[in-house]
Motif scaffolding. Structure first.
Motif, PDB file in Angstrom:
ATOM      1  N   ALA A 132       0.835  -1.201   0.000  1.00 48.87           N
ATOM      2  CA  ALA A 132       0.000   0.000   0.000  1.00 48.87           C
ATOM      3  C   ALA A 132       0.863   1.241   0.000  1.00 48.87           C
ATOM      4  O   ALA A 132       1.908   1.287   0.647  1.00 48.87           O
ATOM      5  CB  ALA A 132      -0.878   0.000   1.244  1.00 48.87           C
TER       6      ALA A 132
ATOM      7  N   TRP B 156      -2.583   0.447  -4.545  1.00 48.91           N
ATOM      8  CA  TRP B 156      -2.144  -0.870  -4.105  1.00 48.91           C
ATOM      9  C   TRP B 156      -1.341  -1.532  -5.209  1.00 48.91           C
ATOM     10  O   TRP B 156      -1.645  -1.374  -6.379  1.00 48.91           O
ATOM     11  CB  TRP B 156      -3.353  -1.758  -3.818  1.00 48.91           C
ATOM     12  CG  TRP B 156      -4.272  -1.236  -2.779  1.00 48.91           C
ATOM     13  CD1 TRP B 156      -5.379  -0.460  -2.986  1.00 48.91           C
ATOM     14  CD2 TRP B 156      -4.199  -1.457  -1.377  1.00 48.91           C
ATOM     15  NE1 TRP B 156      -5.989  -0.184  -1.795  1.00 48.91           N
ATOM     16  CE2 TRP B 156      -5.289  -0.785  -0.794  1.00 48.91           C
ATOM     17  CE3 TRP B 156      -3.322  -2.173  -0.551  1.00 48.91           C
ATOM     18  CZ2 TRP B 156      -5.523  -0.795   0.587  1.00 48.91           C
ATOM     19  CZ3 TRP B 156      -3.550  -2.183   0.810  1.00 48.91           C
ATOM     20  CH2 TRP B 156      -4.641  -1.501   1.363  1.00 48.91           C
TER      21      TRP B 156
ATOM     22  N   HIS C 246      -1.887   2.375   6.176  1.00 52.99           N
ATOM     23  CA  HIS C 246      -3.105   2.181   5.389  1.00 52.99           C
ATOM     24  C   HIS C 246      -3.843   1.000   6.017  1.00 52.99           C
ATOM     25  O   HIS C 246      -3.397   0.461   7.023  1.00 52.99           O
ATOM     26  CB  HIS C 246      -2.764   1.866   3.933  1.00 52.99           C
ATOM     27  CG  HIS C 246      -2.005   2.943   3.231  1.00 52.99           C
ATOM     28  ND1 HIS C 246      -2.609   3.919   2.475  1.00 52.99           N
ATOM     29  CD2 HIS C 246      -0.668   3.192   3.156  1.00 52.99           C
ATOM     30  CE1 HIS C 246      -1.681   4.716   1.961  1.00 52.99           C
ATOM     31  NE2 HIS C 246      -0.500   4.305   2.361  1.00 52.99           N
TER      32      HIS C 246
ATOM     33  N   ALA D 109      -6.008  -2.625   4.646  1.00 56.57           N
ATOM     34  CA  ALA D 109      -6.578  -3.417   3.560  1.00 56.57           C
ATOM     35  C   ALA D 109      -7.961  -3.879   4.001  1.00 56.57           C
ATOM     36  O   ALA D 109      -8.094  -4.668   4.928  1.00 56.57           O
ATOM     37  CB  ALA D 109      -5.683  -4.608   3.259  1.00 56.57           C
TER      38      ALA D 109
ATOM     39  N   CYS E   4      -9.019   1.136   0.940  1.00 56.09           N
ATOM     40  CA  CYS E   4      -8.159   1.540   2.063  1.00 56.09           C
ATOM     41  C   CYS E   4      -9.049   1.995   3.196  1.00 56.09           C
ATOM     42  O   CYS E   4      -9.999   2.758   2.989  1.00 56.09           O
ATOM     43  CB  CYS E   4      -7.228   2.681   1.649  1.00 56.09           C
ATOM     44  SG  CYS E   4      -6.198   3.245   3.021  1.00 56.09           S
TER      45      CYS E   4
ATOM     46  N   CYS F 231      -5.217   8.122   5.192  1.00 56.78           N
ATOM     47  CA  CYS F 231      -3.837   8.098   4.712  1.00 56.78           C
ATOM     48  C   CYS F 231      -3.502   9.299   3.850  1.00 56.78           C
ATOM     49  O   CYS F 231      -2.427   9.352   3.268  1.00 56.78           O
ATOM     50  CB  CYS F 231      -3.588   6.815   3.915  1.00 56.78           C
ATOM     51  SG  CYS F 231      -4.647   6.652   2.470  1.00 56.78           S
TER      52      CYS F 231
ATOM     53  N   HIS G 182      -7.366   9.045   0.035  1.00 52.47           N
ATOM     54  CA  HIS G 182      -7.715   7.893   0.875  1.00 52.47           C
ATOM     55  C   HIS G 182      -8.990   7.234   0.369  1.00 52.47           C
ATOM     56  O   HIS G 182      -9.121   6.007   0.396  1.00 52.47           O
ATOM     57  CB  HIS G 182      -7.863   8.373   2.314  1.00 52.47           C
ATOM     58  CG  HIS G 182      -8.509   7.405   3.242  1.00 52.47           C
ATOM     59  ND1 HIS G 182      -8.037   6.135   3.453  1.00 52.47           N
ATOM     60  CD2 HIS G 182      -9.602   7.512   4.044  1.00 52.47           C
ATOM     61  CE1 HIS G 182      -8.793   5.508   4.324  1.00 52.47           C
ATOM     62  NE2 HIS G 182      -9.754   6.322   4.708  1.00 52.47           N
TER      63      HIS G 182
END
Lengths: 192, 477, 632
Positions: B315, B320, B382, B384, B429, B433, B437
């Motif tokens: 990430a 990704w 981040h 997942a 995400c 971030c 995001h």
């Protein structure tokens, strides 16, 4: 400036300023507990390196322990109304406090010459600098408190019927002494 | 001179030889501009509007291709070189940096072509829209913007409500002058609570019935079935408590409202009752928690590690990247110091285990086979999040994490179940971030084993094969 | 000049001190004025926080629209009529920070602890009025700094109110992590100092300055709540301070406490060996007690208001104290439930899960006790009472969803989704907020000597109550559909786009709800100057604050401080002729009311005149009858 506390009849017969001090020491304990817990959490992470405790920290520990002794003697002198002795012992405490400060500084110097820095890849080292540094910042305020008590003594405000402020200075001083002993042995243990 | 001629000849032969793998992969040599755009650019850019980064419409007119290639491969280098346009652009966009992309020149060109094509489509649609829009505008030149519509709704609510209150006030004052108090506020408030209860419970039911249908479909993973069951049990228990306590809470006001002759009942405590409603919740919660700890342990600790597909998800701000292990079932070594514009994932190219690592642009999983996701972050935390699989794990720089699951429903099957042929599993995400995001996505496809094997064969390796040999040969020169 | 306000027989009015405007209204050391200062500052911050939320709610409802006014209001952050995604995150961050810390911690605790602790305990003022004044001024300064951070060139802190590093540590990660984040840290350092100073004062006063007869078990539940809150504050804020110090060093001096193996801004940073998870541990060690620091005062105020307005003792006084203490102790050992999916050791996850579900038990006890207090009461519907009842409802709704989130396996799919947003907005943003409103309506006569308009209070309550449920309840379903929080827009993922329409409904409800607050503001500010003068004890309450004169008086009571002879919940005693017996009424005074009976102690030690043993059967009987499970 109006007096800073209310003189109402107390439940616990503890001067309100002193109670506030004790509660404040609770807070400060939590600060050091949080910092040393952070150290424990970070301990042993990859790229963790051990740090050699500087010799000077041993001297500073001795200095601060002695300073607690002199501080206690100052308090006892106040209880016994020996004004002259109060001045002597408070001055000794002050000097020993400054000696502690000096040995801490020398200790930092020793660490950098051994390759341990505040900023760098050695998080262990960063913690040692930072936590002992925060303790040192508190020592500065404690030294100011001792100076304050010394000035009060010269003004004849410290005697057997007026023990609160010197007792509070003593409490704060002994507390920081205990915190340092805890920190020193904590760092020794984790860097053995 | 003979020495130079010899090296030139060697270079010629090698060029021919080295282009052979390229020829072999010629089917994949035509980069898919749309896919590359979607995997790398779409998080921050739109064609026709600014988003996290500027709109890309007309980009090929604004800058020439060579500049764009350099920029996309490493925007920071262009800025650092002092290029005034670059510095200006960087400052205008709050010094938020575009990451360096390890795309080949051809891949960049494919993206630019895709953008141009999309521009064309939008331009074609625009006149139609404009025509339609004109017609609409002609039909209603006073069409309202969203803000204006909003204001009107709010104003309407306020006016309606204010008139209602004014009416009540007038009527009540009228009766007061006659000495009649028609409004028993205690009763009114009591009744309002009861009305709130009825309307509220109905609306709660409505929401479950209507929005309940819009929550996630059945779990597409093995462990998810169990957590969904646990959720349902918890739901039943909590809804019983919710309804029961609210019935009491909202009927007591009317029942016990103050009124003539009504007195309160002095009842300061009842130890048995208190014990009862301490112990019963404690038992219920203990049961829930014991069940929960078992399921949690099963998911996080008691999963198999043999015969498992390992996939790394990397990430970064903002996207990704996936890395598959290849035939040796091991991921090559990672070192963050190796990250560069040509090596976005920071893999050690000297590690033999890295040579067969695959670098696809989407995540494809074989159904009913365990997959162990391993997560790495490049810059900030981040997360997942794969909600259809009931899977989530933070992705932390400097601290690899992992999550194991077994997908059980293929994309095709799920599409049929949902009656939606455009459905796709998504990776999103889920830990703040930065600016994009909300747009960090990667598609996940679950397929049958045979299709998965076929797909694997078509994937490129992370290290382009030419790369290694050229490097070696340049050393020998 | 010495302010020795000891209990002179000749009373306090011999000591005339002339307040200047500055010493009375600005640098006041009088706890009642400091309470009002906290309140007004808190209301201003709440308005700001609310306005910020309206801006980002509009973005969520209309992700594709152009709003020209955005450019006018926000300048470069609203360029072209679209909200900048960086600034969206900044709005969300400052909204959270303001609401959690400045409104629900400082304003809620600061106002009511300052107002009520000395008055309800029979003290002239706090243990140290000077430190009390400092506590307010640090709070005001910290508020100003936080507001200034909204206007800096690179934007305010934008990493969420939880400011996790590395995002908050690296200016390259987002513009708000530059100067904006520095100002955030400065503001929070001042704020922590303010909170600590306040908390120390509250504890010292409660322990040491209660009047004669005010045993700990005769203290109103508000005081117990403030006491527990202050202890939590003293023990947990320093750890946030530690977290902040480490973060400051990482940001400004290049240390590696939280940073490790980061590649950003086109370079590999040199830091290794740090752990971002360390920050989360330190932050949430404060963060979890923090939410109880917010909730417990609200619960304490509610206990008081419900008892007074039901004309009944609070049910289970000792159990209420026990649950406050239980929540306080447990709140220190559950912080990990915010970190289930950080990748921390799964065994820890188990531990925190178990402890978290334990903390639900005392919360349940409190809820049932409130219901039992209302049962068979003589309910007076003041606006304060309405908000208190509303709090119980929101506490139930929000608290129940905590059970899902505390279960780590369920948290996997719910963490950081709108389900969490719904949970904490119901339980903090609504329940605790309602506690604050209830307190304001109930103690307004004590603070300002005037009465608020009751009908406007009703209107404010019903509109707000409906609005909060309309705004936050649907969010549960969004979370259950896997919609993450802190998302600028839902248009990036197909499976989320169906919720954009729901966003329109939520935003409309939020706007209408915000407008309803105008009714409150008009009521609050209008009546300070022009309101009807309040009677001495408008709610016929038992507690001591209503025995102090309505006019502002240093030292609170003109003569001696009242002595206390009973607990605060002697409402509707069957043998008494009035339905309340204030705490300061002595036995002699009581004899008239009881017609000659003895002193009555806290009930658990004595027989209640009416048939106590059949009370249980009566309760169950009535319950069953009510539920139609028993022929009545």
């Amino acid at each position: 400036m109006a007096s800073t506390t209310i003189d109402q009849k107390q439940k616990f017969n503890v001067n309100p300023k002193e109670l506030l001090l004790w509660l404040f020491l609770g807070s400060v304990s939590m600060l050091f507990a949080g910092l040393t817990s952070a150290f424990i959490v970070a301990y042993g992470d990859k790229s963790w390196q051990l740090v050699t405790m500087p010799q000077n920290f041993m001297w500073s520990t001795i200095a601060i322990v002695l300073s607690s002794v002199t501080m206690h003697m100052a308090y006892r002198s106040a209880k016994q109304n020996e004004i002259g002795q109060i001045k002597v012992y408070l001055t000794l405490t002050l000097l020993l406090g400054l000696v502690f400060f000096a040995f801490q500084a020398l200790g930092y110097q020793e660490m950098t010459s051994n390759g341990f820095f505040l900023v760098g890849e050695n998080t262990n080292s960063s913690f040692v600098y930072l936590i002992s540094g925060i303790h040192l910042a508190h020592i500065i305020s404690a030294i100011l408190a001792v100076i304050g008590s010394l000035i009060s003594t010269f003004k004849y405000k410290v005697h057997s019927k007026s023990l609160v402020s010197i007792r509070m200075t003593g409490t704060y001083w002994h507390f920081l002494d205990i915190v340092w002993i805890y920190l020193y042995f904590f760092f020794l243990y984790y860097n053995a | 001179m003979p020495k130079n001629l010899l090296s030139a000849l060697r270079a010629l032969v090698l060029t021919v030889l080295l282009s052979l793998p390229g020829l072999w992969n010629s089917a994949q040599a035509q980069p898919d501009g749309a896919a590359i755009y979607s995997a790398n650019c779409a998080a921050c850019h739109k064609i026709d509007a600014d988003l996290v980064g500027p709109a890309l419409k007309g980009i090929s007119e604004r800058r020439d291709e060579a500049w764009l290639i350099k920029w996309i491969k490493n925007s920071q280098a262009v800025i650092n070189s002092g290029d005034p346009y670059a510095k200006d652009l960087y400052a205008k966009w709050n010094n938020v940096q575009m990451p360096a992309f390890d795309l080949s020149d051809d891949e960049v060109k494919a993206v630019l072509a895709y953008i141009k094509a999309e521009e064309g489509k939008l331009a074609a649609a625009a006149p139609a829209q404009a025509a339609g829009g004109d017609a609409a505008a002609a039909a209603d030149p006073n069409a309202l913007s969203a803000t204006q519509k909003f204001f009107m709704v709010v104003l309407m609510f306020v006016l309606l409500f204010a008139s209602f209150l004014y009416a009540i006030k007038t009527i009540s004052t009228f009766f007061k002058t006659k000495g009649i108090r028609i409004l028993d506020w205690a009763a009114i408030n009591g009744i309002l609570f009861f009305v709130f209860l009825v309307v509220g419970l109905y609306l709660v039911y409505y929401q479950f019935a209507v929005y309940g249908k819009h929550t996630l479909p059945e779990s597409a993973s093995e462990h998810g079935v169990i957590t969904d069951q646990m959720f349902m049990i918890t739901l039943v228990i909590t809804m019983i408590v919710f309804v029961a306590t609210h019935i009491l809470l909202f009927t007591f006001p009317y029942l016990y409202r103050t009124r003539e002759g009504h007195k309160a009942y002095y009842y300061p405590d009842n130890h048995n009752l208190e014990r009862l409603w301490t112990i019963v919740p404690a038992i219920v919660l203990t049961a829930l928690v014991l069940y929960g700890t078992k399921v949690w342990r099963d998911i996080t600790q008691l999963h198999p590690t043999e015969n498992v597909n390992t996939i790394e998800l990397f990430a970064y701000q903002f996207g990704w990247k996936a890395r598959y292990t290849g035939a040796d079932n091991t991921l090559g070594r990672f070192d963050y110091r190796l990250i560069s514009q040509d090596n976005n994932l920071g893999i050690d190219k000297n590690d033999p285990k890295a040579q067969d690592d695959l670098y696809p642009m989407e995540i494809v999983l074989p159904v009913n086979k365990g997959v162990l996701f391993r997560f790495r972050a490049r810059d900030v935390i981040h997360s997942a999040y794969m909600p259809h699989f009931r899977a989530q794990m933070n992705v932390v720089p400097g601290m690899p994490t992992q999550f194991y699951m077994v997908p059980t429903i293929t994309t095709e099957q799920m599409r049929k179940k949902l009656n939606n042929m455009d459905f796709n599993y998504e990776l999103a995400c889920n830990k703040i971030c930065g600016a994009a995001h909300f747009n960090m996505r990667m598609k996940i496809r679950v397929v049958e084993e045979a299709e998965y094997q076929q797909w694997l064969k078509e994937q490129k390796t992370y290290f382009k094969p030419a790369e290694n040999l050229t490097a070696q040969l340049n050393v020998n020169n | 000049m010495a302010h020795s306000a000891t209990e002179h027989a000749h009373g306090h009015d011999h000591h005339e001190h002339h307040d200047t405007f500055l010493t009375k209204y600005v640098f006041s050391q009088d706890h009642k004025m400091i309470a009002k200062q906290f309140l007004i500052t808190g209301i201003v911050m709440a308005i700001v926080g609310m306005l910020l939320s309206l801006i980002f709610r509009i973005q969520l409802a209309y992700p594709d629209e152009i709003f020209p006014w955005m450019e006018t209001v926000l300048g470069k952050w609203g360029k072209g009529g679209k909200l900048d995604p960086n600034f969206y995150l900044g709005l969300v961050t400052i909204h959270g920070t303001i609401m959690v810390f400045f409104v629900l911690t400082a304003a809620l605790s600061g106002t009511f602890s300052n107002l009520l602790i000395p008055l309800q305990l029979g003290a002239r003022d706090m243990a140290s009025p000077f430190i009390n004044m400092l506590s307010y001024w640090f709070f005001l300064t910290s508020s100003v700094v936080m507001l200034i951070s909204l206007f800096v060139e690179t934007g305010p802190a934008s990493g969420g109110w939880t400011v996790y590093p590395p995002l908050s540590a690296l200016p390259k990660a987002m513009p708000g992590s530059g100067l904006g984040m520095t100002l955030w840290l400065v503001s929070m350092t001042l704020f922590i100092a303010s909170s600590l100073m306040g908390a120390l004062n509250y504890i010292a006063t409660i322990l040491n300055m209660r009047t004669v007869g005010m045993k700990m078990t005769r203290m109103p539940l508000t005081i117990w709540a403030f006491f527990c809150t202050a202890i939590l504050g003293v023990l947990s804020f320093p750890v946030l301070f530690a977290a902040a110090i480490l973060l400051i060093f990482d940001r400004s001096f290049g240390t590696a406490f939280y940073l490790s193996e980061i590649f950003i801004g086109n370079e590999a940073l040199s830091q290794t060996g740090g752990s971002p998870i360390l920050f989360q541990h330190l932050f949430w060690f404060l963060g979890h007690p923090e939410v109880y620091i917010i909730l417990m005062p609200a619960l304490g105020l509610t206990s008081e208001i419900i008892a007074t307005n039901s004309r009944k003792p609070i049910f289970g006084y000792r159990a209420m104290i026990g649950s406050l203490l239980g929540i306080s102790v447990l709140s220190f050992i559950v912080w990990g439930h915010h970190m289930f999916i950080t990748g921390m050791n799964p065994f820890l996850g188990n531990v925190f899960m178990i402890l978290t579900l334990v903390i639900a038990v005392p919360s349940a006890v409190k809820t049932f006790n409130y219901l039992a207090t209302l049962w068979r009461g003589n309910l007076q519907f003041t606006p304060g009472m309405l908000f208190a009842i509303g709090l119980v409802s929101l506490f139930i709704s929000g608290g129940l969803t905590g059970i899902y989130l505390g279960n780590a396996a369920l948290d996997i799919n719910l963490h950081d989704t709108y389900f969490v947003v719904a949970h904490f907005h119901l339980v903090m943003g609504s329940a605790a907020m309602f506690g604050m409103f209830a307190g304001i309506y109930h103690w307004y006569p004590r603070m300002f000597g005037k009465m608020m308009n009751e009908k406007l209070g009703y209107l404010h309550f019903w509109l707000t109550f409906a609005a909060v449920y309309c705004v936050f309840f649907p969010m549960h379903f969004m979370g259950l559909d896997g919609v993450p929080r802190r998302y600028y827009s839902f248009t990036g993922f197909e499976y989320m786009t169906e919720w954009v329409n729901m966003n329109k409904f939520i935003t409309l409800s939020a706007i209408l709800g915000s407008m309803a607050q105008l009714i409150f503001l008009y009521n609050f500010f209008g009546n300070i100057l022009k309101g009807k003068r309040a009677p001495q004890n408008p709610w016929n309450s038992n507690t001591l604050e209503w025995t102090a004169p309505v006019e502002h008086l240093h030292g609170n009571w003109p003569g001696d401080i009242p002595h206390v002879h009973r607990w605060p919940y002697d409402y509707s005693r069957p043998e008494a002729s009035t339905d309340f017996i204030p705490q300061n009424i002595s036995d002699e005074g009581l004899e008239e009311r009881l017609g000659g009976s003895k002193t009555i102690e806290t009930p658990s030690h004595q027989e209640i005149p009416s048939a106590k043993s059949s009370a249980d059967t009566m309760l169950f009987s009535r319950l069953l009858a009510f539920l139609s499970l028993k022929r009545s």
